[in-house]
Design a protein around this motif. Structure first.
Motif, PDB file in Angstrom:
ATOM      1  N   TYR A 354       0.782  -1.590  -0.042  1.00  0.00           N
ATOM      2  CA  TYR A 354      -0.054  -0.002   0.219  1.00  0.00           C
ATOM      3  C   TYR A 354       0.527   1.219  -0.104  1.00  0.00           C
ATOM      4  N   GLN A 355       2.038   1.177   0.676  1.00  0.00           N
ATOM      5  CA  GLN A 355       3.061   2.116   0.911  1.00  0.00           C
ATOM      6  C   GLN A 355       3.382   2.662  -0.533  1.00  0.00           C
ATOM      7  N   GLN A 356       3.738   1.997  -1.766  1.00  0.00           N
ATOM      8  CA  GLN A 356       3.646   2.337  -3.403  1.00  0.00           C
ATOM      9  C   GLN A 356       2.709   2.514  -4.093  1.00  0.00           C
ATOM     10  N   GLY A 358      -0.405   3.370  -3.234  1.00  0.00           N
ATOM     11  CA  GLY A 358      -1.882   4.021  -2.631  1.00  0.00           C
ATOM     12  C   GLY A 358      -2.957   3.123  -2.957  1.00  0.00           C
ATOM     13  N   GLY A 359      -3.378   1.863  -2.965  1.00  0.00           N
ATOM     14  CA  GLY A 359      -4.521   0.699  -3.118  1.00  0.00           C
ATOM     15  C   GLY A 359      -5.096   1.393  -4.796  1.00  0.00           C
ATOM     16  N   ASN A 360      -4.096   2.027  -5.417  1.00  0.00           N
ATOM     17  CA  ASN A 360      -4.648   1.964  -6.304  1.00  0.00           C
ATOM     18  C   ASN A 360      -4.430   0.763  -7.185  1.00  0.00           C
ATOM     19  N   TRP A 361      -3.200   0.037  -7.220  1.00  0.00           N
ATOM     20  CA  TRP A 361      -3.370  -1.330  -7.972  1.00  0.00           C
ATOM     21  C   TRP A 361      -2.139  -2.303  -6.751  1.00  0.00           C
ATOM     22  N   ILE A 362      -2.257  -3.486  -7.442  1.00  0.00           N
ATOM     23  CA  ILE A 362      -1.996  -4.560  -7.257  1.00  0.00           C
ATOM     24  C   ILE A 362      -0.912  -5.865  -7.924  1.00  0.00           C
ATOM     25  N   PHE A 363      -0.026  -6.520  -7.794  1.00  0.00           N
ATOM     26  CA  PHE A 363       0.535  -7.190  -8.940  1.00  0.00           C
ATOM     27  C   PHE A 363      -0.812  -8.535  -8.190  1.00  0.00           C
ATOM     28  N   LYS A 364      -0.906  -9.317  -9.853  1.00  0.00           N
ATOM     29  CA  LYS A 364      -1.522 -10.377  -9.065  1.00  0.00           C
ATOM     30  C   LYS A 364      -0.886 -11.369  -9.934  1.00  0.00           C
ATOM     31  N   LEU A 365      -1.018 -12.860  -9.596  1.00  0.00           N
ATOM     32  CA  LEU A 365      -0.434 -13.875 -10.020  1.00  0.00           C
ATOM     33  C   LEU A 365      -1.308 -14.523 -11.660  1.00  0.00           C
ATOM     34  N   SER A 366      -0.739 -14.824 -11.802  1.00  0.00           N
ATOM     35  CA  SER A 366      -1.068 -15.489 -13.386  1.00  0.00           C
ATOM     36  C   SER A 366      -1.633 -16.921 -12.883  1.00  0.00           C
ATOM     37  N   SER A 367      -2.807 -17.526 -13.548  1.00  0.00           N
ATOM     38  CA  SER A 367      -3.508 -18.578 -13.397  1.00  0.00           C
ATOM     39  C   SER A 367      -2.340 -19.664 -12.757  1.00  0.00           C
ATOM     40  N   ASP A 368      -1.420 -20.015 -14.145  1.00  0.00           N
ATOM     41  CA  ASP A 368      -0.433 -20.900 -13.583  1.00  0.00           C
ATOM     42  C   ASP A 368       0.773 -19.970 -12.116  1.00  0.00           C
ATOM     43  N   GLY A 369       0.580 -19.124 -11.308  1.00  0.00           N
ATOM     44  CA  GLY A 369       1.708 -19.004 -10.636  1.00  0.00           C
ATOM     45  C   GLY A 369       2.741 -18.524 -11.199  1.00  0.00           C
ATOM     46  N   LYS A 370       3.574 -18.565 -12.332  1.00  0.00           N
ATOM     47  CA  LYS A 370       5.179 -18.231 -12.008  1.00  0.00           C
ATOM     48  C   LYS A 370       4.862 -16.925 -12.837  1.00  0.00           C
ATOM     49  N   THR A 371       4.190 -15.777 -12.901  1.00  0.00           N
ATOM     50  CA  THR A 371       4.660 -14.395 -12.879  1.00  0.00           C
ATOM     51  C   THR A 371       3.180 -13.533 -12.441  1.00  0.00           C
ATOM     52  N   ALA A 372       3.919 -12.742 -11.876  1.00  0.00           N
ATOM     53  CA  ALA A 372       2.878 -11.650 -11.510  1.00  0.00           C
ATOM     54  C   ALA A 372       2.779 -10.008 -12.025  1.00  0.00           C
ATOM     55  N   PHE A 373       1.430  -9.802 -12.811  1.00  0.00           N
ATOM     56  CA  PHE A 373       0.961  -8.740 -12.805  1.00  0.00           C
ATOM     57  C   PHE A 373       0.445  -7.439 -12.474  1.00  0.00           C
ATOM     58  N   LYS A 374       0.210  -6.681 -13.372  1.00  0.00           N
ATOM     59  CA  LYS A 374      -0.309  -5.625 -12.422  1.00  0.00           C
ATOM     60  C   LYS A 374      -1.687  -5.132 -12.994  1.00  0.00           C
ATOM     61  N   VAL A 375      -3.122  -5.153 -11.672  1.00  0.00           N
ATOM     62  CA  VAL A 375      -3.742  -5.000 -12.286  1.00  0.00           C
ATOM     63  C   VAL A 375      -4.715  -3.831 -11.483  1.00  0.00           C
ATOM     64  N   ASP A 376      -5.569  -2.522 -11.715  1.00  0.00           N
ATOM     65  CA  ASP A 376      -5.883  -1.524 -10.971  1.00  0.00           C
ATOM     66  C   ASP A 376      -7.180  -2.412 -10.387  1.00  0.00           C
ATOM     67  N   MET A 377      -7.530  -1.307  -9.544  1.00  0.00           N
ATOM     68  CA  MET A 377      -8.102  -1.922  -8.050  1.00  0.00           C
ATOM     69  C   MET A 377      -8.213  -1.028  -7.178  1.00  0.00           C
ATOM     70  N   GLN A 378      -9.877  -0.695  -6.699  1.00  0.00           N
ATOM     71  CA  GLN A 378     -10.480   0.573  -6.215  1.00  0.00           C
ATOM     72  C   GLN A 378     -11.062  -0.373  -4.502  1.00  0.00           C
ATOM     73  N   LEU A 379      -9.924  -0.152  -3.501  1.00  0.00           N
ATOM     74  CA  LEU A 379     -10.491  -0.442  -2.238  1.00  0.00           C
ATOM     75  C   LEU A 379     -11.361   1.132  -1.237  1.00  0.00           C
ATOM     76  N   GLY A 380     -12.410   0.101  -0.185  1.00  0.00           N
ATOM     77  CA  GLY A 380     -13.482   0.897   0.237  1.00  0.00           C
ATOM     78  C   GLY A 380     -12.500   1.610   2.160  1.00  0.00           C
ATOM     79  N   ARG A 381     -13.506   0.107   2.608  1.00  0.00           N
ATOM     80  CA  ARG A 381     -13.371   0.312   4.130  1.00  0.00           C
ATOM     81  C   ARG A 381     -11.717  -0.802   4.725  1.00  0.00           C
ATOM     82  N   GLN A 382     -11.063   0.073   5.919  1.00  0.00           N
ATOM     83  CA  GLN A 382     -10.183  -0.963   6.162  1.00  0.00           C
ATOM     84  C   GLN A 382     -10.307  -1.054   7.519  1.00  0.00           C
ATOM     85  N   ASN A 383     -10.025  -2.136   7.812  1.00  0.00           N
ATOM     86  CA  ASN A 383      -9.337  -1.944   9.483  1.00  0.00           C
ATOM     87  C   ASN A 383      -8.191  -2.557   9.455  1.00  0.00           C
TER      88      ASN A 383
END
Length: 416
Positions: A354-356, A358-383
């Motif tokens: 989250y530090q880099q 800001g909760g706007n994107w994240i690295f998501k693993l591919s289906s085979d688990g060999k790579t991870a690529f950027k995907v955009d996302m939107q976050l709401g509440r937190q604890n």
């Protein structure tokens, strides 16, 4: 005869030219591939944290440091100023209502008490003298009334006798007239004496009542003065534990100065500081809890202090069920304050990413688990444990939640 010399198609110069062109094309192609394709970096899977997106119960809460305090605290202030002469107990003593804590001395108060007692004694003496004088005056007037009554009866007897004799011509008119005048005089005298006696009785009664009221006022003033002198002995107002006693022998204390406090041991409350960012979302009745000795205890906010100091405000929380037996005054507890009801949500575990991003994107693993690529996302509440995912991810997705500090502008992670 001339012989036709056949021209060679693959000369050394031609081969060199073709080789140069081919190399240039390859170089251009490699450059294009490296600059236009995705930037990648190899990552050791043992150095990253991979988390799975799950659907589950979510509740927004904030962690607080709560301080255990007595449910009720009674402050001890000096009712009267004075010098500390004696201390009967020390800080931390368990007190009963009325037990003495310390004794102050105040010579001005004590002198005023003596003067007040003297005034009361003098007034009481004056009252006794006035009462005796009034009684003596009443006795004198009663004696006078008795003489008047006797003279009246004698004049009445003589008048009636002479009247009867006059009617029978036994005495002359002059003698009858004298008895009649004497009788009329005694009638008027009797009436006047009764009026004087009645007025004297009323006057004496009023004087005694005024003197009594004056005496009562003086007695009340004396009682107040005695109470003020009695307040020089500071006593426990309730049952409880004496804390924060601030007094030493020989120290001068001003009237109204704080001497200490009594903590009522009937129960405890939890006081916590909260960031002012949440001041509009915190109100009486919000629930909280904390864990102690593998057991969870419930709390509820009963008072919100809206005054903000250094960017924080305070709340008091009370126990809604069982109270732990091992807590003590001043103990710090890790409290979770719920800002809303529990709901179902898509949960993303918290991490350094989250530090880099800001909760706007994240690295998501591919289906085979060999790579991870950027995907955009939107976050709401937190604890403190999870973010609520609103868009961009779905249950079962695996993402890298550890820090992205070393990845720069990489678009893809190759997991080794």
């Amino acid at each position: 005869m001339d012989r036709i010399i056949e021209k060679k198609k693959w000369t050394t110069k031609r081969i060199a030219t073709i080789a140069g062109i081919t190399g240039l094309v390859a170089l251009i192609g490699a450059s294009y591939f490296l600059t236009s394709g995705k930037s990648k970096v190899n990552v050791d899977t043992e150095r990253i944290t991979v988390s799975e997106i799950k659907q589950g119960p979510f509740q927004e809460f904030i962690p607080l440091n709560g301080i255990v305090l007595p449910e009720t605290t009674i402050y001890l202030d000096a009712q009267e100023g004075g010098r500390v002469e004696e201390k009967y107990v020390e800080d931390g003593a368990v007190m009963k209502k009325g037990d003495p804590i310390m004794r102050l001395s105040n010579t001005d108060l004590e002198l005023n008490l003596v003067n007040q007692e003297t005034s009361v004694f003098n007034l009481l003496t004056q009252m006794q003298i006035s009462r005796n004088a009034a009684q003596q005056n009443t006795i004198t007037k009663l004696n006078q009334m008795a003489d008047v009554e006797n003279a009246y009866k004698e004049a009445e007897r003589l008048y009636n006798l002479n009247k009867n004799l006059y009617e029978k011509k036994a005495i002359g008119a002059q003698e009858f007239k004298q008895s009649q005048i004497a009788f009329d005089y005694q009638v008027k005298r009797r009436k006047l004496t009764r009026q004087i006696l009645q007025q004297d009785s009323v006057s004496t009664k009023q004087e005694l009542e005024q003197t009594k009221q004056s005496y009562n006022r003086t007695q009340n003033a004396l009682a107040v003065m005695r109470q003020k002198v009695g307040d020089l002995v500071v006593r426990a107002p309730v049952d409880g534990q004496l804390t924060s006693l601030d007094a030493e022998i020989g120290q001068n204390k001003n009237k109204g100065e704080r001497l200490g406090q009594i903590d009522v041991l009937s129960g405890y409350k939890i006081r916590a500081d909260i960031d002012e960012h949440y001041i509009t979302r915190v109100f009486n009745g919000l629930m909280a809890d904390f864990d102690l000795d593998d057991k969870t205890y419930k709390l509820k906010i009963k008072k919100v202090f809206t005054q903000v100091n250094n960017g924080r405000f305070q709340v008091d929380m009370e126990f809604t069920g069982e109270v732990p037996k091992k807590i003590r005054r001043g103990q710090t507890l890790q409290v979770r304050l719920a800002l809303g009801d529990e709901t179902r949500a898509l949960l993303l575990p918290k991490g350094g990413f989250y530090q880099q991003t800001g909760g706007n994107w994240i690295f998501k693993l591919s289906s085979d688990g060999k790579t991870a690529f950027k995907v955009d996302m939107q976050l709401g509440r937190q604890n403190p444990d999870y973010y609520e995912v609103l868009q961009g991810l779905k249950p079962g997705d695996k993402v890298v939640t550890s820090s992205y500090e070393n990845y720069g502008d990489m678009q893809e992670l190759v997991l080794k």
